[in-house]
Design a protein around this motif. Structure first.
Motif, PDB file in Angstrom:
ATOM      1  N   ARG A 148       0.817  -1.212   0.000  1.00  0.00           N
ATOM      2  CA  ARG A 148       0.000   0.000   0.000  1.00  0.00           C
ATOM      3  C   ARG A 148       0.851   1.263   0.000  1.00  0.00           C
ATOM      4  NH1 ARG A 148      -5.332  -1.939   3.285  1.00  0.00           N
ATOM      5  NH2 ARG A 148      -3.877  -2.785   4.797  1.00  0.00           N
TER       6      ARG A 148
ATOM      7  N   GLU B 170      -4.527  12.625  -0.436  1.00  0.00           N
ATOM      8  CA  GLU B 170      -4.854  11.198  -0.504  1.00  0.00           C
ATOM      9  C   GLU B 170      -3.949  10.381   0.408  1.00  0.00           C
ATOM     10  OE1 GLU B 170      -5.031   9.439  -4.408  1.00  0.00           O
ATOM     11  OE2 GLU B 170      -6.110  11.174  -5.202  1.00  0.00           O
ATOM     12  N   ARG B 172      -2.324  11.470   3.021  1.00  0.00           N
ATOM     13  CA  ARG B 172      -2.639  11.789   4.406  1.00  0.00           C
ATOM     14  C   ARG B 172      -3.814  10.916   4.863  1.00  0.00           C
ATOM     15  NH1 ARG B 172      -6.014  16.016   5.050  1.00  0.00           N
ATOM     16  NH2 ARG B 172      -4.651  17.649   4.201  1.00  0.00           N
ATOM     17  N   ASP B 173      -4.836  10.851   4.025  1.00  0.00           N
ATOM     18  CA  ASP B 173      -5.988   9.994   4.333  1.00  0.00           C
ATOM     19  C   ASP B 173      -5.538   8.558   4.579  1.00  0.00           C
ATOM     20  OD1 ASP B 173      -7.613  12.106   4.019  1.00  0.00           O
ATOM     21  OD2 ASP B 173      -8.483  11.501   2.094  1.00  0.00           O
ATOM     22  N   TYR B 174      -4.692   8.077   3.704  1.00  0.00           N
ATOM     23  CA  TYR B 174      -4.223   6.697   3.856  1.00  0.00           C
ATOM     24  C   TYR B 174      -3.545   6.478   5.206  1.00  0.00           C
ATOM     25  CZ  TYR B 174      -1.244   2.686   3.731  1.00  0.00           C
ATOM     26  OH  TYR B 174      -0.612   1.524   4.083  1.00  0.00           O
ATOM     27  N   GLU B 176      -3.815   8.235   7.902  1.00  0.00           N
ATOM     28  CA  GLU B 176      -4.770   8.419   9.010  1.00  0.00           C
ATOM     29  C   GLU B 176      -5.585   7.145   9.228  1.00  0.00           C
ATOM     30  OE1 GLU B 176      -6.825  11.990   7.992  1.00  0.00           O
ATOM     31  OE2 GLU B 176      -5.327  13.273   8.960  1.00  0.00           O
ATOM     32  N   GLN B 177      -5.967   6.531   8.142  1.00  0.00           N
ATOM     33  CA  GLN B 177      -6.720   5.274   8.261  1.00  0.00           C
ATOM     34  C   GLN B 177      -5.856   4.166   8.857  1.00  0.00           C
ATOM     35  OE1 GLN B 177      -8.628   4.289   4.500  1.00  0.00           O
ATOM     36  NE2 GLN B 177      -9.439   6.388   4.458  1.00  0.00           N
ATOM     37  N   LYS B 178      -4.608   4.155   8.435  1.00  0.00           N
ATOM     38  CA  LYS B 178      -3.681   3.148   8.953  1.00  0.00           C
ATOM     39  C   LYS B 178      -3.507   3.328  10.467  1.00  0.00           C
ATOM     40  CE  LYS B 178       0.957   1.280   8.223  1.00  0.00           C
ATOM     41  NZ  LYS B 178       2.193   1.329   7.416  1.00  0.00           N
ATOM     42  N   GLN B 179      -3.396   4.579  10.861  1.00  0.00           N
ATOM     43  CA  GLN B 179      -3.265   4.932  12.275  1.00  0.00           C
ATOM     44  C   GLN B 179      -4.489   4.446  13.054  1.00  0.00           C
ATOM     45  OE1 GLN B 179      -3.315   9.148  12.810  1.00  0.00           O
ATOM     46  NE2 GLN B 179      -1.886   9.102  14.548  1.00  0.00           N
ATOM     47  N   ALA B 180      -5.656   4.692  12.483  1.00  0.00           N
ATOM     48  CA  ALA B 180      -6.899   4.273  13.136  1.00  0.00           C
ATOM     49  C   ALA B 180      -6.960   2.751  13.265  1.00  0.00           C
ATOM     50  CB  ALA B 180      -8.095   4.790  12.341  1.00  0.00           C
ATOM     51  N   ARG B 181      -6.550   2.076  12.227  1.00  0.00           N
ATOM     52  CA  ARG B 181      -6.529   0.604  12.253  1.00  0.00           C
ATOM     53  C   ARG B 181      -5.623   0.092  13.362  1.00  0.00           C
ATOM     54  NH1 ARG B 181      -5.958   0.675   6.655  1.00  0.00           N
ATOM     55  NH2 ARG B 181      -3.742   0.200   6.753  1.00  0.00           N
ATOM     56  N   GLU B 184      -7.109   0.714  16.824  1.00  0.00           N
ATOM     57  CA  GLU B 184      -8.188  -0.237  17.060  1.00  0.00           C
ATOM     58  C   GLU B 184      -7.618  -1.599  17.479  1.00  0.00           C
ATOM     59  OE1 GLU B 184     -11.640  -1.661  14.237  1.00  0.00           O
ATOM     60  OE2 GLU B 184     -11.210   0.483  13.972  1.00  0.00           O
TER      61      GLU B 184
END
Lengths: 192, 192
Positions: A148, B170, B172-174, B176-181, B184
């Motif tokens: 990714r 884009e 940054r979004d990626y 941020e999502q990875k961070q959230a994952r 969790e």
DNA sequence: CGGCGCATGTAACTTGTTACATGATTCC
DNA sequence: GGAATCATGTAACAAGTTACATGCGCCG
């Protein structure tokens, strides 16, 4: 520590490699935003080994001369992670074609049209290769769990090359119009 | 002849300049795709003078030390035009941020988010400046008849910087999502 | 055995950056 | 007189490229 050292450490973090293989990987994977030459890689490998960040392992030889293969050490991994955390400092862009565009009023429009055609062709090619890489990455299994991130890098290349091509087309149009204007002025020197 | 020599000739073709003024012009006008340092400009001016492509003219001094002003010679103009006709050979791009993105699976997502924020800010700034230049050029009279070519160069910068910013958002979004994952997974380590 | 392809290695060169030394003028 | 600013110039270093020398195994 030079940038070259970190490029090497990053590649070694995934698998042991020889200088020659490193050069090939950089040429393929980083082609559109980075380059390294043998004259940088071999001395860098030597100094990494001297500092204990990488070490020589097996001498494989699959046809031809024996390849000196290096692997990363735990200290090398630490150095890599530390570098990743440091602020990004090097960013350089040098485009002779923009210099020539800037000064292009001293030359005929044909000259720039030639330069633009070469530039466009080269970047269309680059975009094509990036597309192949992307498909390849999406096809094979993500064993190292870095697909990714690599796709993010490829996406950068695609966006930038598309921007280059857009500019090329617009700029080609501009110089074609300029050429037409000049031709007209030459054919009918009296009018206006 | 180095590239620096042609940059200088191109600028002198428009008006006589001193080394210091050349440096300032390059820093302003070519900032996003080229750079030169004093250590290149002064020796280059000397060698251009030695080869008869430029010559020293008046010593103006408007406050401070006397400025040695150079002007282009007819031979210099010829050399410039000859260079414009030569194929474009230098194109280089080196982006440490892409290297770090490529290797970012060895670091926490926060690290890349920091780098991205800095990158984004710097290029938003560049885009802003290019917009100002564009308006300025469209406002003032086109005495040297090169505004349209310069606007093509500015357009390149705008397209490329917009591509950079798109990628930034884009990416940054990626991360941020990875961070959230990751968060969790840490909060509920049992599930799956 | 000669040439080709793989591979390492280095020296010479070119290019580019940084830091510093210097000089002259203006303004406070 | 001292700081700020404008300006030239250079030396030392850092980075990067190129061309070359070398070594070895394979294949015809």
């Amino acid at each position: 520590m030079r940038q070259t050292d970190y490029v090497i450490l990053g590649l070694l973090a995934e698998q042991p490699l020889s200088g020659y293989q490193i050069k090939k990987l950089v040429d393929i994977r980083f082609k559109f935003f980075w380059s390294e030459s043998f004259g940088q890689i071999f001395p860098a490998l030597k100094s990494l080994a001297a500092e204990g960040l990488a070490e020589e392992c097996a001498q494989e030889h699959t046809g031809g001369r024996a390849a000196k293969t290096y692997q990363i050490t735990p200290a090398g991994r630490e150095a890599l992670v530390a570098w990743l955390g440091q602020p990004v400092e090097k960013e350089s862009l040098r485009l002779e074609i923009l210099l020539k565009t800037y000064f292009s009023n001293y030359a005929a429009p044909e000259v720039m049209l030639g330069h633009l055609a070469a530039f466009e062709q080269s970047h269309a090619q680059q975009l094509h290769i990036l597309g192949l890489f992307q498909k390849e990455l999406e096809r094979i299994p993500d064993d190292d769990e870095n697909h990714r991130e690599v796709l993010r890098v490829i996406d950068f290349g695609q966006k930038v090359n598309m921007a280059y091509l857009d500019w090329c087309r617009e700029t080609r149009d501009y110089f074609e119009q300029k050429q037409a204007r000049l031709r007209e002025a030459q054919d009918q020197p009296d009018k206006k």
